[in-house]
Design a protein around this motif. Structure first.
Motif, PDB file in Angstrom:
ATOM      1  N   SER A 226       0.838  -1.207   0.000  1.00 41.28           N
ATOM      2  CA  SER A 226       0.000   0.000   0.000  1.00 41.28           C
ATOM      3  C   SER A 226       0.867   1.249   0.000  1.00 41.28           C
ATOM      4  N   LEU A 227       1.874   1.269   0.863  1.00 43.16           N
ATOM      5  CA  LEU A 227       2.770   2.428   0.929  1.00 43.16           C
ATOM      6  C   LEU A 227       3.535   2.617  -0.381  1.00 43.16           C
TER       7      LEU A 227
ATOM      8  N   LEU B  81       0.360   5.324  -2.679  1.00 43.70           N
ATOM      9  CA  LEU B  81       0.625   6.713  -2.293  1.00 43.70           C
ATOM     10  C   LEU B  81       1.371   7.433  -3.412  1.00 43.70           C
TER      11      LEU B  81
ATOM     12  N   TRP C 253       7.088   9.191  -2.774  1.00 44.13           N
ATOM     13  CA  TRP C 253       7.499   9.706  -1.472  1.00 44.13           C
ATOM     14  C   TRP C 253       8.920   9.346  -1.060  1.00 44.13           C
TER      15      TRP C 253
ATOM     16  N   SER D  88       9.174   3.905  -2.877  1.00 41.07           N
ATOM     17  CA  SER D  88       7.954   4.278  -3.572  1.00 41.07           C
ATOM     18  C   SER D  88       8.008   3.856  -5.041  1.00 41.07           C
TER      19      SER D  88
ATOM     20  N   SER E 114       5.008   4.453  -7.123  1.00 39.11           N
ATOM     21  CA  SER E 114       3.631   4.934  -7.139  1.00 39.11           C
ATOM     22  C   SER E 114       2.900   4.604  -8.428  1.00 39.11           C
TER      23      SER E 114
ATOM     24  N   VAL F  55      -0.189   5.900  -8.481  1.00 39.11           N
ATOM     25  CA  VAL F  55      -1.098   7.040  -8.454  1.00 39.11           C
ATOM     26  C   VAL F  55      -0.653   8.089  -9.448  1.00 39.11           C
TER      27      VAL F  55
END
Length: 153
Positions: free
Chosen positions: A94-95, A99, A102, A106, A108, A110
């Motif tokens: 999830s992290l 997200l 970051w 990461s 990502s 997203v």
């Protein structure tokens, strides 16, 4: 009364020999989801993910293998390991994927990323869900207090 005592003793013995079906199914599901997500990383190219993410993914593969062996052998710590690996993986994925960018761990989905498509999303979400399910099933097995924690169904 003696008949009831025998039935209870038989039930107790059968509990110790019970198939650890739920933990086995949760572990197998997690491994399949992990491998499917790994295929996505290969499909996107190994350079699409930061080195720290690749290292964490390889460590996760090893931990999934250890968990699988422990569950298959009905090791007394199998439920504890399944809980830690399952919840740890769900949180880590999830992290890493859900997200915005970051840091070193990461990867990502997203933000626009090279090669991320519907398969990427399905395998990432499936792996998060399978990790969470493994954690829950492992937790339930630990709470059952069975002499063979993996034997909870």
């Amino acid at each position: 009364m003696e008949r009831v005592g025998r039935i209870d003793e038989e039930a107790d013995r059968s509990d110790h020999r019970a198939s650890p079906r739920s933990l086995r199914v949760a572990t197998a599901t997690f491994v399949v989801a992990l491998l499917a997500h790994g295929v996505d990383h290969l499909r996107r190219g190994l350079d699409a993910s930061p080195a720290a993410v690749q290292l964490a993914g390889n460590a996760q593969l090893v931990l999934a293998g250890v968990t699988t062996v422990m569950v298959a052998r009905r090791h007394r710590a199998a439920a504890l390991v399944a809980t830690a690996v399952g919840f740890g993986s769900a949180i880590g994925f999830s992290l890493s994927h859900l997200l915005p960018e970051w840091g070193a761990f990461s990867d990502s989905f997203v933000e626009p990323a090279a090669g991320v498509n519907a398969y990427s999303w399905v395998t990432a979400v499936a792996e998060i869900a399978a990790g969470a399910a493994l954690g829950v099933v492992g937790w339930r097995a630990m709470r059952a207090g069975s002499p063979h924690p993996a034997a909870v169904s």
